[in-house]
Design a protein around this motif. Structure first.
Motif, PDB file in Angstrom:
ATOM      1  N   ALA A   8      51.015 -32.369 -70.467  1.00  0.00           N
ATOM      2  CA  ALA A   8      50.161 -31.260 -70.500  1.00  0.00           C
ATOM      3  C   ALA A   8      51.173 -30.544 -70.018  1.00  0.00           C
ATOM      4  O   ALA A   8      50.783 -28.992 -70.391  1.00  0.00           O
ATOM      5  N   ALA A  52      42.373 -37.227 -69.252  1.00  0.00           N
ATOM      6  CA  ALA A  52      41.441 -37.709 -68.492  1.00  0.00           C
ATOM      7  C   ALA A  52      41.798 -38.482 -67.667  1.00  0.00           C
ATOM      8  O   ALA A  52      43.478 -37.902 -67.547  1.00  0.00           O
ATOM      9  N   LEU A  54      44.016 -39.846 -64.075  1.00  0.00           N
ATOM     10  CA  LEU A  54      44.471 -41.329 -63.533  1.00  0.00           C
ATOM     11  C   LEU A  54      43.151 -41.999 -63.010  1.00  0.00           C
ATOM     12  O   LEU A  54      43.963 -43.129 -62.783  1.00  0.00           O
ATOM     13  N   ALA A  76      51.952 -36.741 -63.626  1.00  0.00           N
ATOM     14  CA  ALA A  76      51.556 -36.514 -63.447  1.00  0.00           C
ATOM     15  C   ALA A  76      51.717 -36.273 -61.305  1.00  0.00           C
ATOM     16  O   ALA A  76      51.472 -37.344 -61.798  1.00  0.00           O
ATOM     17  N   ASN A  94      45.425 -38.182 -55.278  1.00  0.00           N
ATOM     18  CA  ASN A  94      46.578 -38.444 -56.444  1.00  0.00           C
ATOM     19  C   ASN A  94      47.514 -38.897 -56.928  1.00  0.00           C
ATOM     20  O   ASN A  94      48.296 -39.587 -57.522  1.00  0.00           O
ATOM     21  N   SER A 118      60.327 -37.868 -59.707  1.00  0.00           N
ATOM     22  CA  SER A 118      60.294 -38.319 -57.717  1.00  0.00           C
ATOM     23  C   SER A 118      61.150 -37.002 -57.829  1.00  0.00           C
ATOM     24  O   SER A 118      61.214 -35.596 -58.424  1.00  0.00           O
ATOM     25  N   TYR A 143      53.205 -33.595 -49.640  1.00  0.00           N
ATOM     26  CA  TYR A 143      53.957 -33.760 -51.116  1.00  0.00           C
ATOM     27  C   TYR A 143      55.030 -34.978 -50.722  1.00  0.00           C
ATOM     28  O   TYR A 143      55.112 -35.744 -51.770  1.00  0.00           O
ATOM     29  N   LYS A 147      56.025 -38.948 -52.714  1.00  0.00           N
ATOM     30  CA  LYS A 147      56.325 -39.308 -53.929  1.00  0.00           C
ATOM     31  C   LYS A 147      57.544 -40.119 -53.384  1.00  0.00           C
ATOM     32  O   LYS A 147      57.663 -41.255 -54.032  1.00  0.00           O
ATOM     33  N   TYR A 170      64.039 -34.950 -60.099  1.00  0.00           N
ATOM     34  CA  TYR A 170      64.448 -34.122 -60.020  1.00  0.00           C
ATOM     35  C   TYR A 170      64.286 -32.401 -58.560  1.00  0.00           C
ATOM     36  O   TYR A 170      64.081 -32.744 -57.800  1.00  0.00           O
ATOM     37  N   PHE A 171      65.553 -31.449 -59.226  1.00  0.00           N
ATOM     38  CA  PHE A 171      66.050 -30.237 -57.917  1.00  0.00           C
ATOM     39  C   PHE A 171      65.442 -29.123 -58.759  1.00  0.00           C
ATOM     40  O   PHE A 171      63.311 -30.314 -58.947  1.00  0.00           O
ATOM     41  N   ALA A 173      63.349 -27.502 -61.340  1.00  0.00           N
ATOM     42  CA  ALA A 173      63.366 -27.695 -62.736  1.00  0.00           C
ATOM     43  C   ALA A 173      63.096 -26.019 -63.485  1.00  0.00           C
ATOM     44  O   ALA A 173      62.172 -25.041 -62.380  1.00  0.00           O
ATOM     45  N   HIS A 186      52.778 -23.046 -63.446  1.00  0.00           N
ATOM     46  CA  HIS A 186      51.719 -23.275 -62.452  1.00  0.00           C
ATOM     47  C   HIS A 186      50.413 -23.121 -61.701  1.00  0.00           C
ATOM     48  O   HIS A 186      50.862 -21.155 -61.967  1.00  0.00           O
ATOM     49  N   HIS A 191      57.436 -21.175 -57.717  1.00  0.00           N
ATOM     50  CA  HIS A 191      58.068 -21.216 -58.327  1.00  0.00           C
ATOM     51  C   HIS A 191      59.292 -19.976 -58.118  1.00  0.00           C
ATOM     52  O   HIS A 191      58.986 -18.568 -58.802  1.00  0.00           O
TER      53      HIS A 191
END
Ligand SMILES: NC(=O)c1ccc[n+]([C@@H]2O[C@H](COP(=O)([O-])OP(=O)(O)OC[C@H]3O[C@@H](n4cnc5c(N)ncnc54)[C@H](O)[C@@H]3O)[C@@H](O)[C@H]2O)c1
Length: 326
Positions: A8, A52, A54, A76, A94, A118, A143, A147, A170-171, A173, A186, A191
């Motif tokens: 989502a 729900a 994780l 997620a 998380n 990642s 963070y 990862k 990812y660089f 996005a 977000h 960003h």
């Protein structure tokens, strides 16, 4: 059937869109509901979704029992670097704990293929750009460390249990789907492109430029902005690769080109047709001077090809979506 955790979210909705376009069946698992925009009166993302966490073992079990999954795409997670420094426990619980809960469910139900979101944050302050997959991994904040821990867990699961994974690092996005129906939001927003576009939309008075004394042509930091639709397509390729993969792989996922903060702002001014107020402030600790992906591995091995690698196109697509939200 593909399970998309975090489906989502910003990147997740674009991944779902790509999977649908490639005729794949999708189920979204996210702690918030899947956005339901309409295109010509029909749902734009017509897939079942489970709301729900994780950490909710029962909800995970019910989901794995109800559907037969070929693979999981695991997006997620919590993603704000500064918050991870202030509240590391939230991130370990998380991004590591939630991830473990997912992997345990996958094993219980015999689903042994996963694509993982990642990040370039794995590389911390790299010694060179473009960054290659085998360059030293040295995350400099919680963070990035969460990862990296999850990537190491995937490696261990591969060795012990035969799990096969593709880790996509990812660089930056950026941009939005060409429909203008899904895009980047977000909370809090950290960003650059959305922050810049929120100035002409009068959602913020100015955008801060953190550091103007980097050793770059205009003194501001350089990042690799990859269009989210190009990034999403890589997930389709990764799922296809995993269908008969004998080896797990890690890929850096970026355009291989860098743009400075000032270049992004100038491009946004051009796209929007107005000047954007900026305030220059000192560098933030831990911000690398340049992060640019070496992307030959994914181009060569998965035949990935960016279609929207022009900064103008990226910012235009973001602007279309942001305007539509007003
Ligand atoms: N945005 C970027 O430039 C970028 C760069 C590198 C890596 N990533 C990674 O990509 C992934 C997606 O990022 P995004 O920008 O779309 O963020 P996002 O916040 O828009 O999406 C994350 C989604 O995960 C969900 N989620 C988080 N924890 C959950 C949990 N425990 N249970 C169920 N759902 C949960 C959230 O509700 C949200 O919908 C993240 O894992 C992030 O670390 C993003």
């Amino acid at each position: 059937m593909i399970l998309v955790t975090g489906g989502a979210g910003y990147i997740g909705t674009h991944v779902v869109r790509s999977l649908i376009r490639h005729g794949m069946d999708v189920v979204v698992y996210d702690r918030r509901p899947l956005p339901q925009p309409l295109l010509d009166g029909k749902p734009f993302l017509p897939v079942p979704f489970v709301v729900a966490d994780l950490a909710d073992r029962q909800a995970l079990d019910e989901t794995f029992e109800k559907y037969e999954f070929e693979a999981v795409i695991h997006l997620a997670g919590d993603i704000v670097v500064s918050e991870s420094v202030a509240e590391p426990e939230k991130y370990y619980l998380n991004n590591v704990g939630g991830g473990m809960s997912l992997l345990a469910a996958m094993r219980r139900y015999g689903v042994m293929k996963i694509v993982f979101s990642s990040t370039a944050a794995l590389f911390g302050l790299p010694e060179r750009v473009p960054i290659l997959e085998d360059d030293p991994v040295r995350p400099i904040n919680p963070y990035g460390r969460t990862k990296w821990m999850f990537e190491q867990m995937l490696d261990d699961y591969d060795r012990a249990y035969g799990l096969k994974f593709v880790s996509l690092r990812y660089f930056n996005a950026s941009g939005a789907d060409s429909s203008g129906l899904i895009g980047e939001a977000h909370d809090p927003e950290t960003h650059l492109i959305p922050l810049v576009l929120e100035v002409p939309l009068q959602k913020r008075p100015y955008v801060s430029i953190f550091g103007t004394d980097y050793d770059t042509p205009d003194g501001t930091a350089i990042r690799d902005y990859i269009h989210v639709s190009d990034l999403a397509e890589a997930h389709v390729l990764a799922v296809k690769y995993l269908r008969d993969a004998s080896e797990s792989r890690c890929y850096n996922l970026g355009n291989g080109r860098g743009h400075s903060v000032r270049e992004v702002i100038a491009t946004a001014e051009e796209v929007v047709g107005a000047s954007i107020r900026t305030v220059e402030t000192p560098r933030r600790p831990g911000d690398a001077e340049r992060l640019i992906a070496g992307n030959e591995r994914i181009i060569n091995e998965l035949s990935w090809k960016p279609n929207y690698n022009d900064l103008n196109v990226i910012v235009e697509s973001a602007w279309r979506w942001h305007k539509g939200q007003n």
